[in-house]
Design a protein around this motif. Structure first.
Motif, mmCIF file in Angstrom:
data_model
loop_
_atom_site.group_PDB
_atom_site.id
_atom_site.type_symbol
_atom_site.label_atom_id
_atom_site.label_comp_id
_atom_site.label_asym_id
_atom_site.label_seq_id
_atom_site.Cartn_x
_atom_site.Cartn_y
_atom_site.Cartn_z
ATOM 1 N N GLY A 16 21.560 5.092 86.401
ATOM 2 C CA GLY A 16 22.780 5.807 86.050
ATOM 3 C C GLY A 16 22.528 7.174 85.457
ATOM 4 O O GLY A 16 22.762 7.392 84.275
ATOM 5 N N GLU A 35 21.938 5.940 91.136
ATOM 6 C CA GLU A 35 23.319 6.227 90.731
ATOM 7 C C GLU A 35 24.281 5.594 91.740
ATOM 8 O O GLU A 35 24.160 5.816 92.936
ATOM 9 N N ASP A 68 23.618 0.893 94.111
ATOM 10 C CA ASP A 68 23.904 -0.011 92.998
ATOM 11 C C ASP A 68 22.571 -0.639 92.571
ATOM 12 O O ASP A 68 21.910 -1.282 93.382
HETATM 13 N N1 SAM Z 1 22.615 9.012 82.036
HETATM 14 C C1 SAM Z 1 23.898 9.651 81.849
HETATM 15 C C2 SAM Z 1 24.010 10.142 80.423
HETATM 16 O O1 SAM Z 1 23.294 9.595 79.570
HETATM 17 O O2 SAM Z 1 24.805 11.034 80.166
HETATM 18 C C3 SAM Z 1 25.069 8.706 82.196
HETATM 19 C C4 SAM Z 1 25.076 7.369 81.498
HETATM 20 S S1 SAM Z 1 26.538 6.430 81.741
HETATM 21 C C5 SAM Z 1 26.548 5.433 80.282
HETATM 22 C C6 SAM Z 1 26.121 5.207 82.951
HETATM 23 C C7 SAM Z 1 25.852 5.702 84.372
HETATM 24 O O3 SAM Z 1 25.524 4.581 85.210
HETATM 25 C C8 SAM Z 1 27.012 6.388 85.076
HETATM 26 O O4 SAM Z 1 26.541 7.549 85.688
HETATM 27 C C9 SAM Z 1 27.480 5.374 86.124
HETATM 28 O O5 SAM Z 1 28.113 5.964 87.244
HETATM 29 C C10 SAM Z 1 26.181 4.686 86.467
HETATM 30 N N2 SAM Z 1 26.306 3.308 86.999
HETATM 31 C C11 SAM Z 1 27.247 2.379 86.697
HETATM 32 N N3 SAM Z 1 27.016 1.227 87.343
HETATM 33 C C12 SAM Z 1 25.876 1.406 88.069
HETATM 34 C C13 SAM Z 1 25.131 0.588 88.961
HETATM 35 N N4 SAM Z 1 25.496 -0.668 89.222
HETATM 36 N N5 SAM Z 1 24.014 1.104 89.557
HETATM 37 C C14 SAM Z 1 23.636 2.395 89.292
HETATM 38 N N6 SAM Z 1 24.309 3.216 88.471
HETATM 39 C C15 SAM Z 1 25.413 2.738 87.855
#
Ligand code: SAM
Length: 289
Positions: A57, A78, A103
């Motif tokens: 993410g 992502e 995912d």
């Molecule tokens: N790393 C960034 C930051 O710290 O500002 C964003 C963190 S945010 C808490 C979580 C991130 O995980 C988001 O970008 C979201 O779209 C992504 N995300 C959510 N579910 C996910 C999944 N199943 N697989 C991969 N990424 C995912």
């Protein structure tokens, strides 16, 4: 000269507005906007030119760029398609970052490691996790016994306390044991809500998990051990004897009691007081019944 950090309020707002991005709660999107916290996260991860990092993410890349400046390579998963073109732009100065639009729960991370991280000495997972799937992400990776040396991840503080809880404390439960069977777990720092946009409803903490070379207790069937632990914690206020008598309902109660004693444990104790070693002893005794 480094580009201006993504993780300032101003720069984050600028990127979001430019792309017309709106936060999606269902993806757990809370972006970090505090460079001190980011420095502490990458410090806690002990990064260096021989370390390959898996990020889960990346969002708009706030943490990703901090990792990229210190690690050999970053592979970032992502799920949100709207973030892919944004990352193409924000990560342009970091050729050691590769974003995979997938995912994480469906990804074959083992295959990816072979293909992308064969040339690093150590592998770390570093992430500000989507909180709605913290446990499946971590347990999924840990249980696969991938060659990941450590995990430095931000999560809900309550979950962090459970993962790192010691026997006899209120937070100690089946998840603590599952995680600590495979890793040594410690809270590296706690983080206030105010450093994210949007601010989450809960406080956060960064946990560091170091993969154990050897499990803390030798058992012949790990699946049996983990099921027994869940059975022992089923009703927290009940004694070990009561919980295990319902879990092993095919055995007479007196026999369950005798077997617990045979494992060297007083049947009137509660599951939350038992160490992993003691659960291991129980597992070995019950498995041979
Ligand atoms: N790393 C960034 C930051 O710290 O500002 C964003 C963190 S945010 C808490 C979580 C991130 O995980 C988001 O970008 C979201 O779209 C992504 N995300 C959510 N579910 C996910 C999944 N199943 N697989 C991969 N990424 C995912």
């Amino acid at each position: 000269m480094l580009e201006k950090d993504i993780a300032t309020m101003g720069k984050t707002r600028e990127i979001i507005q430019k792309h017309g991005f709106t936060f999606k709660k269902s993806f757990g999107q809370n972006f970090l906007t505090d460079t001190n916290i980011l420095t502490k996260i990458v410090d806690a991860a002990d990064l260096g030119p021989d370390v390959g990092v898996i990020e889960i993410g990346p969002g708009i890349g706030a943490l990703t760029e901090y990792i990229a400046r210190r690690a050999k390579k970053v592979i970032a998963y992502e799920i949100d398609p709207r973030l892919i073109p944004i990352l193409d732009e924000t990560m342009v100065a970091y050729p050691n970052v590769k974003v995979i639009h997938q995912d994480i729960l469906k990804a074959d991370v083992g295959e990816m490691i072979l293909a992308e991280l064969a040339d690093v000495k150590e592998i770390a997972v570093v992430a500000n996790l989507p909180y709605y799937i913290t446990t499946p992400i971590l347990m999924g990776l840990i249980e696969k016994r991938l060659p990941i040396d450590r995990y430095v991840t931000m999560m809900q503080k309550e979950v962090a306390e459970r993962l790192s809880a010691k026997p006899g404390t209120k937070d100690y439960n089946a998840l603590s044991i599952a995680v600590q069977y495979f890793t040594d777990a410690k809270i590296a720092l706690t983080v206030p809500k105010t450093v994210f946009i949007p601010a989450p409803n809960v406080d956060s903490a960064v946990v560091r998990l170091d993969r154990r070379q050897e499990p803390p207790v030798q058992v012949s069937d790990e699946g049996f051990l983990m099921d027994l632990v869940h059975g022992a914690f089923r009703q927290r206020r009940k004694t070990l004897h009561n919980n295990l008598a319902s879990y092993f309902s095919h055995l007479p109660k007196a026999e369950v009691s005798a077997l617990i004693s045979k494992a060297g444990i007083e049947p009137s104790r509660r599951a939350e007081t038992l160490s992993i070693q003691e659960f291991g002893q129980l597992s070995q005794v019950f498995q041979n019944v």
